[in-house]
Design a protein around this motif. Structure first.
Motif, PDB file in Angstrom:
ATOM      1  N   GLN A  69       0.837  -1.205   0.000  1.00 44.27           N
ATOM      2  CA  GLN A  69       0.000   0.000   0.000  1.00 44.27           C
ATOM      3  C   GLN A  69       0.869   1.251   0.000  1.00 44.27           C
ATOM      4  OE1 GLN A  69      -2.774   0.150   3.212  1.00 44.27           O
ATOM      5  NE2 GLN A  69      -3.625   2.103   2.590  1.00 44.27           N
ATOM      6  N   PRO A  70       0.690   2.150  -0.986  1.00 39.88           N
ATOM      7  CA  PRO A  70       1.494   3.386  -1.025  1.00 39.88           C
ATOM      8  C   PRO A  70       1.242   4.251   0.203  1.00 39.88           C
ATOM      9  CG  PRO A  70       0.217   3.100  -3.046  1.00 39.88           C
ATOM     10  CD  PRO A  70      -0.251   2.064  -2.080  1.00 39.88           C
ATOM     11  N   GLN A  71       2.283   4.951   0.630  1.00 44.49           N
ATOM     12  CA  GLN A  71       2.172   5.886   1.738  1.00 44.49           C
ATOM     13  C   GLN A  71       2.787   7.208   1.280  1.00 44.49           C
ATOM     14  OE1 GLN A  71       3.933   2.833   4.525  1.00 44.49           O
ATOM     15  NE2 GLN A  71       2.481   3.786   5.917  1.00 44.49           N
ATOM     16  N   PRO A  72       2.003   8.018   0.541  1.00 48.06           N
ATOM     17  CA  PRO A  72       2.536   9.291   0.036  1.00 48.06           C
ATOM     18  C   PRO A  72       2.610  10.336   1.143  1.00 48.06           C
ATOM     19  CG  PRO A  72       0.247   9.047  -0.586  1.00 48.06           C
ATOM     20  CD  PRO A  72       0.639   7.776   0.110  1.00 48.06           C
ATOM     21  N   LEU A  73       3.715  11.068   1.134  1.00 43.41           N
ATOM     22  CA  LEU A  73       3.941  12.100   2.134  1.00 43.41           C
ATOM     23  C   LEU A  73       4.487  13.338   1.430  1.00 43.41           C
ATOM     24  CD1 LEU A  73       5.573  11.571   5.576  1.00 43.41           C
ATOM     25  CD2 LEU A  73       6.277  13.462   4.160  1.00 43.41           C
ATOM     26  N   GLU A  74       3.737  14.434   1.495  1.00 43.97           N
ATOM     27  CA  GLU A  74       4.147  15.681   0.840  1.00 43.97           C
ATOM     28  C   GLU A  74       5.045  16.495   1.771  1.00 43.97           C
ATOM     29  OE1 GLU A  74       0.401  17.550  -0.066  1.00 43.97           O
ATOM     30  OE2 GLU A  74       0.197  16.421  -1.930  1.00 43.97           O
ATOM     31  N   PHE A  75       5.999  17.226   1.159  1.00 42.74           N
ATOM     32  CA  PHE A  75       6.860  18.150   1.901  1.00 42.74           C
ATOM     33  C   PHE A  75       6.605  19.548   1.368  1.00 42.74           C
ATOM     34  CE2 PHE A  75      10.414  20.646   3.141  1.00 42.74           C
ATOM     35  CZ  PHE A  75      10.881  20.096   4.319  1.00 42.74           C
ATOM     36  N   TRP A  76       6.106  20.429   2.233  1.00 46.47           N
ATOM     37  CA  TRP A  76       5.776  21.801   1.890  1.00 46.47           C
ATOM     38  C   TRP A  76       6.699  22.768   2.615  1.00 46.47           C
ATOM     39  CZ3 TRP A  76       1.791  23.267  -1.397  1.00 46.47           C
ATOM     40  CH2 TRP A  76       0.923  22.248  -1.807  1.00 46.47           C
ATOM     41  N   MET A  77       6.876  23.931   2.031  1.00 49.00           N
ATOM     42  CA  MET A  77       7.658  25.000   2.652  1.00 49.00           C
ATOM     43  C   MET A  77       6.956  26.322   2.370  1.00 49.00           C
ATOM     44  SD  MET A  77      11.611  26.112   1.955  1.00 49.00           S
ATOM     45  CE  MET A  77      12.330  24.820   2.959  1.00 49.00           C
ATOM     46  N   SER A  78       7.021  27.228   3.341  1.00 50.65           N
ATOM     47  CA  SER A  78       6.449  28.546   3.078  1.00 50.65           C
ATOM     48  C   SER A  78       7.224  29.194   1.929  1.00 50.65           C
ATOM     49  CB  SER A  78       6.511  29.430   4.330  1.00 50.65           C
ATOM     50  OG  SER A  78       7.832  29.834   4.591  1.00 50.65           O
ATOM     51  N   ARG A  79       6.514  29.903   1.069  1.00 47.97           N
ATOM     52  CA  ARG A  79       7.140  30.544  -0.091  1.00 47.97           C
ATOM     53  C   ARG A  79       8.232  31.522   0.344  1.00 47.97           C
ATOM     54  NH1 ARG A  79       5.717  30.179  -5.004  1.00 47.97           N
ATOM     55  NH2 ARG A  79       3.614  29.456  -4.539  1.00 47.97           N
ATOM     56  N   GLU A  80       7.995  32.238   1.419  1.00 46.89           N
ATOM     57  CA  GLU A  80       8.991  33.188   1.921  1.00 46.89           C
ATOM     58  C   GLU A  80      10.274  32.459   2.325  1.00 46.89           C
ATOM     59  OE1 GLU A  80       9.461  36.698   5.266  1.00 46.89           O
ATOM     60  OE2 GLU A  80       7.628  35.529   5.203  1.00 46.89           O
ATOM     61  N   GLN A  81      10.141  31.323   3.019  1.00 49.34           N
ATOM     62  CA  GLN A  81      11.318  30.550   3.413  1.00 49.34           C
ATOM     63  C   GLN A  81      12.009  29.959   2.182  1.00 49.34           C
ATOM     64  OE1 GLN A  81      12.495  30.584   6.358  1.00 49.34           O
ATOM     65  NE2 GLN A  81      14.026  28.977   6.329  1.00 49.34           N
ATOM     66  N   PHE A  82      11.226  29.512   1.196  1.00 48.35           N
ATOM     67  CA  PHE A  82      11.807  28.956  -0.022  1.00 48.35           C
ATOM     68  C   PHE A  82      12.674  29.994  -0.746  1.00 48.35           C
ATOM     69  CE2 PHE A  82      11.578  28.072  -4.617  1.00 48.35           C
ATOM     70  CZ  PHE A  82      12.274  26.871  -4.619  1.00 48.35           C
ATOM     71  N   ASN A  83      12.268  31.255  -0.706  1.00 52.06           N
ATOM     72  CA  ASN A  83      13.072  32.306  -1.336  1.00 52.06           C
ATOM     73  C   ASN A  83      14.481  32.350  -0.740  1.00 52.06           C
ATOM     74  OD1 ASN A  83      10.996  33.051  -3.040  1.00 52.06           O
ATOM     75  ND2 ASN A  83      10.220  34.607  -1.653  1.00 52.06           N
ATOM     76  N   TYR A  84      14.608  32.053   0.550  1.00 45.25           N
ATOM     77  CA  TYR A  84      15.921  32.034   1.198  1.00 45.25           C
ATOM     78  C   TYR A  84      16.679  30.736   0.919  1.00 45.25           C
ATOM     79  CZ  TYR A  84      14.316  36.047   3.910  1.00 45.25           C
ATOM     80  OH  TYR A  84      13.844  37.275   4.288  1.00 45.25           O
ATOM     81  N   TRP A  85      15.967  29.630   0.849  1.00 44.71           N
ATOM     82  CA  TRP A  85      16.595  28.314   0.767  1.00 44.71           C
ATOM     83  C   TRP A  85      16.578  27.728  -0.644  1.00 44.71           C
ATOM     84  CZ3 TRP A  85      15.155  24.849   5.531  1.00 44.71           C
ATOM     85  CH2 TRP A  85      15.616  25.469   6.695  1.00 44.71           C
ATOM     86  N   SER A  86      16.283  28.509  -1.655  1.00 43.51           N
ATOM     87  CA  SER A  86      16.111  27.964  -3.005  1.00 43.51           C
ATOM     88  C   SER A  86      17.382  27.377  -3.589  1.00 43.51           C
ATOM     89  CB  SER A  86      15.554  29.031  -3.950  1.00 43.51           C
ATOM     90  OG  SER A  86      16.479  30.103  -4.079  1.00 43.51           O
ATOM     91  N   HIS A  87      18.534  27.684  -3.034  1.00 44.85           N
ATOM     92  CA  HIS A  87      19.801  27.143  -3.537  1.00 44.85           C
ATOM     93  C   HIS A  87      20.340  25.998  -2.681  1.00 44.85           C
ATOM     94  CE1 HIS A  87      19.557  30.945  -5.683  1.00 44.85           C
ATOM     95  NE2 HIS A  87      20.386  30.414  -6.553  1.00 44.85           N
ATOM     96  N   THR A  88      19.464  25.421  -1.861  1.00 49.87           N
ATOM     97  CA  THR A  88      19.905  24.333  -0.995  1.00 49.87           C
ATOM     98  C   THR A  88      19.115  23.059  -1.258  1.00 49.87           C
ATOM     99  OG1 THR A  88      18.385  24.989   0.762  1.00 49.87           O
ATOM    100  CG2 THR A  88      20.607  25.884   0.868  1.00 49.87           C
ATOM    101  N   HIS A  89      19.777  21.940  -1.017  1.00 53.31           N
ATOM    102  CA  HIS A  89      19.097  20.644  -0.982  1.00 53.31           C
ATOM    103  C   HIS A  89      18.875  20.328   0.486  1.00 53.31           C
ATOM    104  CE1 HIS A  89      18.579  16.316  -0.768  1.00 53.31           C
ATOM    105  NE2 HIS A  89      18.026  16.450  -1.967  1.00 53.31           N
ATOM    106  N   LEU A  90      17.681  19.884   0.830  1.00 57.50           N
ATOM    107  CA  LEU A  90      17.312  19.630   2.217  1.00 57.50           C
ATOM    108  C   LEU A  90      17.232  18.136   2.478  1.00 57.50           C
ATOM    109  CD1 LEU A  90      14.392  22.206   2.444  1.00 57.50           C
ATOM    110  CD2 LEU A  90      16.813  22.576   2.919  1.00 57.50           C
ATOM    111  N   THR A  91      17.773  17.718   3.595  1.00 60.06           N
ATOM    112  CA  THR A  91      17.632  16.329   4.035  1.00 60.06           C
ATOM    113  C   THR A  91      17.013  16.344   5.420  1.00 60.06           C
ATOM    114  OG1 THR A  91      19.566  15.639   2.766  1.00 60.06           O
ATOM    115  CG2 THR A  91      18.826  14.161   4.514  1.00 60.06           C
ATOM    116  N   VAL A  92      15.886  15.646   5.563  1.00 54.28           N
ATOM    117  CA  VAL A  92      15.207  15.533   6.850  1.00 54.28           C
ATOM    118  C   VAL A  92      15.851  14.379   7.611  1.00 54.28           C
ATOM    119  CG1 VAL A  92      13.017  15.155   8.043  1.00 54.28           C
ATOM    120  CG2 VAL A  92      13.049  16.375   5.846  1.00 54.28           C
ATOM    121  N   ASP A  93      16.314  14.679   8.819  1.00 49.73           N
ATOM    122  CA  ASP A  93      16.946  13.682   9.677  1.00 49.73           C
ATOM    123  C   ASP A  93      16.218  13.662  11.013  1.00 49.73           C
ATOM    124  OD1 ASP A  93      18.731  11.744  10.510  1.00 49.73           O
ATOM    125  OD2 ASP A  93      20.497  13.028  10.426  1.00 49.73           O
TER     126      ASP A  93
END
Length: 135
Positions: free
Chosen positions: A81-105
Motif C-alpha cells: 500500500q502506497p504511503q505518500p507524504l508531501e513536503f511543503w515550505m512557506s514561499r517566503e522561506q523557499f526564497n531564502y533556501w532555493s539554492h539548498t538541498h534539504l535532508t530531513v533527519d
C-alpha cells in the motif's frame, strides 16, 4: 551497510532534480508515526526556535495555500500500500533556501508539541547543503 537516503519525487514544474530527501532513520520514524496517526505531511516554515524545524502533521491538518511551495512527494511505504507524504515550505522561506538541498533527519530530543514525533522523544531537523546546479 547503511541504506541510502530517500529522495522525493520532483513536484516543481520545470525542475529535473529532487530538492528534499529523508534519511533512513527519518523513514523508519515516519513509518511508525504513520501507523499511529495515518497519512502524514511535512511543512517547513521559517523563523526561530521550532519554526526552523520541519513540522510533521497528519495529512490535511495543516492547511497549505498560495503562500506555500510543495518541494517534494515521498513514498515511505514498506509494503504494497502506497504511503505518500508531501513536503511543503512557506514561499517566503523557499526564497531564502532555493539554492539548498534539504535532508530531513532525526535526532534525540523534544521538538514542538505540534509535530507528531514530539511524544517519541525525537525530533525532525533539516540538514542543508548548497546545490551545485543552477536553480
Amino acid at each position: 551497510m547503511s541504506q541510502a537516503r530517500l529522495d522525493a519525487a520532483i513536484t516543481r514544474t520545470g525542475e529535473d532534480f529532487s530538492r528534499v530527501a529523508l534519511t533512513p532513520e527519518a523513514v523508519e520514524l515516519l513509518r511508525k508515526l504513520w501507523a499511529q496517526h495515518g497519512p502524514l505531511m511535512f511543512h517547513q516554515s521559517g523563523g526561530c526556535c521550532d519554526g526552523s524545524s520541519p513540522m510533521c502533521y497528519p495529512a490535511g491538518e495543516f492547511i497549505t495555500g498560495d503562500s506555500d511551495v510543495k518541494l517534494g512527494l515521498f513514498d515511505i511505504s514498506d509494503r504494497l500500500q502506497p504511503q505518500p507524504l508531501e513536503f511543503w515550505m512557506s514561499r517566503e522561506q523557499f526564497n531564502y533556501w532555493s539554492h539548498t538541498h534539504l535532508t530531513v533527519d532525526v535526532v534525540a530530543g523534544r521538538g514542538s508539541g505540534f509535530s507528531v514525533e514530539a511524544p517519541e522523544g525525537k525530533r525532525f531537523l533539516i540538514r542543508s547543503t548548497l546545490m551545485d546546479w543552477p536553480v
